[in-house]
Design an enzyme around this catalytic site. Structure first.
Site, mmCIF file in Angstrom:
data_model
loop_
_atom_site.group_PDB
_atom_site.id
_atom_site.type_symbol
_atom_site.label_atom_id
_atom_site.label_comp_id
_atom_site.label_asym_id
_atom_site.label_seq_id
_atom_site.Cartn_x
_atom_site.Cartn_y
_atom_site.Cartn_z
ATOM 1 N NE ARG A 1 -9.836 23.590 7.864
ATOM 2 C CZ ARG A 1 -9.568 23.267 6.604
ATOM 3 N NH1 ARG A 1 -10.561 23.093 5.741
ATOM 4 N NH2 ARG A 1 -8.331 23.164 6.181
ATOM 5 C CE LYS B 1 2.778 33.642 9.454
ATOM 6 N NZ LYS B 1 2.116 34.373 8.331
ATOM 7 C CD GLU C 1 -5.238 21.692 4.237
ATOM 8 O OE1 GLU C 1 -4.643 21.309 3.199
ATOM 9 O OE2 GLU C 1 -5.839 22.757 4.314
ATOM 10 C CB CYS D 1 -5.009 22.386 -0.350
ATOM 11 S SG CYS D 1 -6.337 22.531 0.859
ATOM 12 C CD GLU E 1 -1.505 22.223 -3.979
ATOM 13 O OE1 GLU E 1 -2.624 22.125 -3.440
ATOM 14 O OE2 GLU E 1 -0.449 22.392 -3.317
#
Length: 488
Positions: free
Chosen positions: A169, A184, A260, A294, A391
């Site tokens: 992506r 990385k 993101e 996520c 989260e």
């Protein structure tokens, strides 16, 4: 899947860093171990990069930048397309490798190969569609030429949960735009990126265009790369906490950034929803990737008139889920990535139950080898519970209720995050109001998975900046130049 097949694949993975088109040892010869979370066993030992190795990788990217930017768009396109074709040839290898190093069920890993591969195909097509515009200015005194050119050398930091798709992506649009790359990969799941890079090499990618530096000391390696004035772009996928620090570092060089970051996705079920669709969507939105996404639904906000039936149907499905190593037939829930993830899930569940929530399924870690946590359903989760603020990143489905549409919107937006939301209603007008009213960068209306290579992926508020995928994705790697030509 036989042990021999697994070992043969692991033995084929390069162990070095990929810098300037060569697989090389790190500066100090240090190594890091990659483990199988289902057993805790070391499956491959690879080079551990130092900050000096990171700068060597950037040197290679800088050296290759001008030639790659000048490469014909069609040539860049064809390399990406060959990479896509090689991914299809090696789809079983990529899927198995992800299952071994990350733990997700093999069926889901195969789905990630399909999804991640589409970025290569999509951006191979976008590479030849970079365009500008030409026209006379309003005063009639000159002609305006607007053109696009590559941003320049880019640094990518990718997460462990989708080790293939997060690499493609970022890499695919950068290469399509004419940018060179230092990536990385995550220390927990670096093998998939390494294997994919070997496919890029086979596809004919010139030396230095993509460089890979895996390390156990992420911040130490990243800081000097980000501080180097030759770097022009930083893209990161991960937690908001780390993202804030990287944005601050990037500000010194006024770098282009794509971030993101974290999510706290609401999953809103209205009383007119098709509950069969809602339950299917809930299972996809919550338990895909063992909840370690996520985009995973984090807060299930269900109308009080259908909450009991929704909870019952979800619980019946969750109780039927098979837990085990991702290579086993029929497994739906693999291991979490490490012990910290298991501990966090347990703490959030215990806090919710301690505040009055009802445990309908699961609720504990499994004993024995591997980092497993039972798929869990909670209902009657009360305001103030940590599980509504943080989260989860695990297989825990937490249900609270609402009575009015206004209350649902307020609860859904009551978070600093804004990545994705999910809404289930059969009322078209209400669906449109939710599109307008929910503060997220993406939304699934009567569907539990939204990601697609042709769509712009990204969030608002503290879920990040920039977009990946879609027509918008390539523009993250292009700068706009305006030229005025006077009328003679």
């Amino acid at each position: 899947m036989s042990t021999q097949t697994e070992q043969a694949l692991l033995d084929s993975i390069p162990t070095g860093l990929f810098i300037g088109g060569e697989w090389i040892d790190g500066e100090t010869g240090a190594t890091l171990d990659v483990k199988d979370p289902s057993t805790g066993d070391v499956i491959r030992t690879i080079a551990d990069a130092t900050p000096a190795d990171g700068i060597r990788a950037l040197d290679a990217a800088v050296a290759a930048q001008d030639a790659w930017a000048a490469t014909a768009p069609r040539t860049r396109s064809e390399i990406l397309r060959r990479a896509f074709d090689l991914v299809q040839e090696h789809k079983e290898d990529l899927a198995l490798l992800m299952t071994l190093e990350m733990g997700k069920p093999l069926a889901e890993a195969r789905g990630e190969v399909v999804y991640g591969g589409e970025f290569l195909r999509w951006f191979s097509e976008e590479a030849v569609r970079i365009s500008g515009r030409y026209g006379i200015n309003p005063e009639g005194t000159g002609h305006m030429v607007v053109s696009q050119r590559p941003v320049g050398p880019s640094f990518f930091v990718t997460p462990w949960n989708f080790p293939f798709a997060m690499a493609t992506r970022k890499i695919a649009p950068a290469l399509a735009a004419g940018c060179t790359v230092v990536i990385k990969p995550p220390a927990l799941t670096p093998l998939t990126t390494i294997f994919f890079t070997s496919l890029l090499e086979k596809a004919g990618l010139p030396a230095g265009v993509v460089n890979v530096v895996q390390t156990s000391k992420s911040s130490a390696l990243s800081a000097p790369i980000i501080a180097d004035p030759r770097l022009r772009k930083l893209s990161f996928t991960g937690s908001t906490e780390v993202g804030r620090k990287l944005i601050a570092q990037a500000a010194e060089g006024v770098l282009r950034v794509s971030m993101e970051l974290g999510g706290n996705a609401p999953f809103v079920v209205f009383d007119d929803a098709d509950l069969d669709k809602a339950v299917d969507g809930a299972l996809a939105a919550k338990f895909r990737n063992i909840g370690q996404a996520c985009t995973a639904a984090n807060r299930f906000i269900v109308h009080q008139d259908v909450a009991d039936e929704f909870a019952k149907r979800v619980t019946d499905r969750v109780n039927a889920m098979k837990i085990g190593r991702g290579t086993e037939e029929g497994v739906a829930i693999g291991p979490l990535i490490d012990e910290d993830a298991v501990a966090k899930a347990g703490e959030l569940v215990d806090d919710a139950v301690g505040r009055g929530a009802t445990l309908l399924a699961g609720g504990k870690a499994l004993e024995g080898t591997g980092t497993y946590y039972e798929p869990t359903v909670l209902t009657d989760v009360v305001p103030g519970s940590a599980i509504l603020r943080e989260e989860i990143f695990g297989p825990v489905l937490a249900i609270s209720t609402f009575t009015t549409e206004e209350e649902a919107v307020r609860l859904a937006n009551d978070t600093e995050y804004g990545l994705v939301s999910y809404v289930f209603t059969e009322n078209l007008q209400r669906g449109q109001r939710m599109i307008d009213g929910l503060e997220t960068g993406m939304m699934g209306l009567n569907v539990g998975v939204v990601s697609n290579a042709a769509a712009p992926f990204g969030g608002v508020k503290q879920s990040g900046v920039g977009r990946e995928g879609g027509f918008e994705g390539i523009h993250e790697y292009l700068s706009t130049k305006y030229t005025l030509i006077p009328v003679s």
